[in-house]
Design an enzyme around this catalytic site. Structure first.
Site, PDB file in Angstrom:
ATOM      1  N   HIS A 150       0.803  -1.401   0.093  1.00 40.91           N
ATOM      2  CA  HIS A 150      -0.112  -0.258   0.119  1.00 40.91           C
ATOM      3  C   HIS A 150       0.812   1.052   0.013  1.00 40.91           C
ATOM      4  CE1 HIS A 150      -4.185  -1.738   0.929  1.00 40.91           C
ATOM      5  NE2 HIS A 150      -3.411  -2.707   0.978  1.00 40.91           N
TER       6      HIS A 150
ATOM      7  N   ASP B  24       3.947   9.537  -1.419  1.00 38.34           N
ATOM      8  CA  ASP B  24       2.506   8.643  -1.029  1.00 38.34           C
ATOM      9  C   ASP B  24       2.614   7.518  -1.897  1.00 38.34           C
ATOM     10  OD1 ASP B  24       1.006   8.049   0.781  1.00 38.34           O
ATOM     11  OD2 ASP B  24       0.078  10.027   0.788  1.00 38.34           O
TER      12      ASP B  24
END
Length: 491
Positions: A158, A366
């Site tokens: 993730h 991110d």
């Protein structure tokens, strides 16, 4: 009995009756994967308990079975606070300078992965499909293979995957990153993350590239792919419409008294670029005095991992910086930056997104950034706000209607903020419409379906020879965490 989907993650969010479900990308993703499927969500309960239990505790909620185990204090410190968050997290976010490696933490990380494998293996059926999530559990497939488990096993990261040279700074990286080759399919958020890991794979001894995105390492075959995680787009849009009519939303609008609202929503973490964002807002007010007393930045930042010194230092720096900006520009009737240090429910956040004229989503690095997608989904299509998005967020590859910025360049972010606040309605609609359309098609359900379909296509059945070798080879996992017998070979 039909095959089950077994989702495995570090933390399991078991819904408690009467408690509001907090926002969380992993929670939404897991529930989408288990929707309309028979399955189990397995992982850590979030509790510290020194009592050893033979079986996971199970509970049924909304047709999902949750199976949880506890960790000891030592396990928590070495595995979670230690190697996972002091080493893997900074390295995978390109921050080698912040990693704090210790042999004890490495040992604890491997030990807890073996514990997960022991508990999980005990209730796995032969036809179960296993989907492991995130950096806490990279070696889990290898441990399951050691225990003779031949199930299809997939992995999804993730967070970002750093370039080769950075990955190789991880001490004993082959034991952790190299263990990913025991998964049938390794999923990443972006093509860049996928390609970074492909470069790493080709440095492994005996590694060969096969067709497309398949690789063979010591007889094991694995496939890699990019599967950008998403949101429940239509559901979230309805949630935001309803939340905009709530008493909370009305109270917030009244508190703004005509001010334009700029929004930042981030967990307190050095990867989120909060300090750089505040500096950019400071610069915006400095060079655009006409906007003073006309706009406010609402920064929502729940505390995170506050027992790790780097995070405590970030909180001190953010608080000090906000105080300086408010002291420099604030007036009795106007506070430039509002700072909130607590979590909010999905409904509350949806209402805040809907009210914001601009979202500043400017992480330094991110994996995806779900906030950016939620902001787009929450907007009124007839009068949408503007998304200012970091080029280093995975979402930037999809949300091309955003104003893309380099978060390290304060002047550029300040200029983008000025442009966003002054953007005419027709341009806001032109930018928002295609992004919303993309998210309606590429939603969280499609993400889960695409990944699981790819896992099914990738699966290689072990040969009889491999089965015999696995049966005849004694397991060394209890004494040597690096033992990796080959129990999976292409038929």
């Amino acid at each position: 009995m039909s095959p089950r989907l077994i989702i495995v993650s570090n933390r399991v969010a078991v819904p408690e009756p009467g408690n509001k479900q907090m926002a969380g990308g992993l929670v939404v993703a897991v529930k989408a994967a288990l929707r309309n499927r028979t399955g189990v969500w397995f992982g850590w309960s979030g509790k510290i308990d020194e009592t050893e239990t033979a079986e996971p505790r199970t509970v049924e909620r909304n047709r999902i079975t949750y199976a949880v185990i506890d960790l000891s204090k030592n396990d928590f410190e070495e595995y979670y606070n230690g190697l996972a968050n002091r080493v893997l997290w900074p390295i995978l976010h390109y921050r080698v300078d912040l990693q704090e490696y210790s042999r004890a933490d490495h040992s604890g990380y491997m030990r807890v992965n073996r514990q997960f494998a022991d508990k999980l293996s005990a209730f796995l059926r032969e036809d179960d499909v296993v989907w492991v999530h995130d950096y806490h559990l990279m070696p889990l497939a290898r441990e399951l293979r050691i225990r003779g488990r031949l199930n299809p096993i997939g992995f999804f990261l993730h967070i970002p995957c750093a370039p080769l040279d950075i990955l190789r700074t991880l001490p004993h990286h082959d034991e952790i990153l190299g263990a990913l080759t025991y998964y049938d399919l390794i999923g990443f958020q972006t093509e860049n993350d996928r390609d970074n890991f492909a470069a790493y794979l080709l440095t492994m001894p005996g590694a060969k590239k096969g067709r497309g995105l398949t690789f063979e390492v010591e007889g094991r075959q694995t496939r890699i792919g990019a599967f950008p995680v998403s949101i429940e787009t239509a559901t979230y849009a309805r949630l935001a419409r309803n939340a905009a009519r709530s008493p909370f939303a009305k109270e917030m609008r009244e508190s703004l008294t005509g001010l334009r609202l700029v929004l930042g929503v981030d967990r307190l973490d050095y990867s989120k670029g909060i300090i750089q964002r505040i500096n950019a807002f400071d610069r915006f007010l400095e060079v655009n005095p006409e906007w003073r007393s006309r706009v406010t930045l609402l920064q929502i930042t729940p505390r995170s991992r506050s027992d790790i010194k780097d995070y405590a230092a970030i909180e001190d720096e953010v608080t000090t910086l906000i105080s300086k900006v408010n002291g420099r520009y604030g007036e009795a009737s106007w506070t430039p930056i509002r700072y909130v240090n607590r979590s909010h429910s999905r409904t509350t956040l949806a209402g805040i997104y809907r009210a914001a004229d601009v979202a500043l989503v400017t992480p330094l690095r991110d994996g995806m950034n779900i906030v950016a997608k939620e902001y787009v989904a929450a907007q009124d299509p007839e009068n949408p706000g503007v998304l200012v998005l970091s080029q280093f967020a995975g979402a930037a590859a999809e949300l091309t209607g955003a104003l893309i910025v380099n978060p390290h360049e304060s002047d550029a972010v300040a200029a983008a903020l000025k442009r966003a606040l002054g953007m005419p309605l027709f341009e806001r609609r032109e930018r928002h419409g295609p992004m919303l359309e993309h998210l309606l098609v590429h939603n969280i359900e499609r993400w889960a379906e695409d990944y699981l379909a790819a896992l099914a296509e990738t699966r290689q059945r072990p040969s009889l020879l491999s089965d015999l070798r696995a049966f005849l080879t004694p397991s060394k996992s209890s004494t040597d965490p690096r033992a990796t017998p080959d129990v999976r070979k292409q038929a």
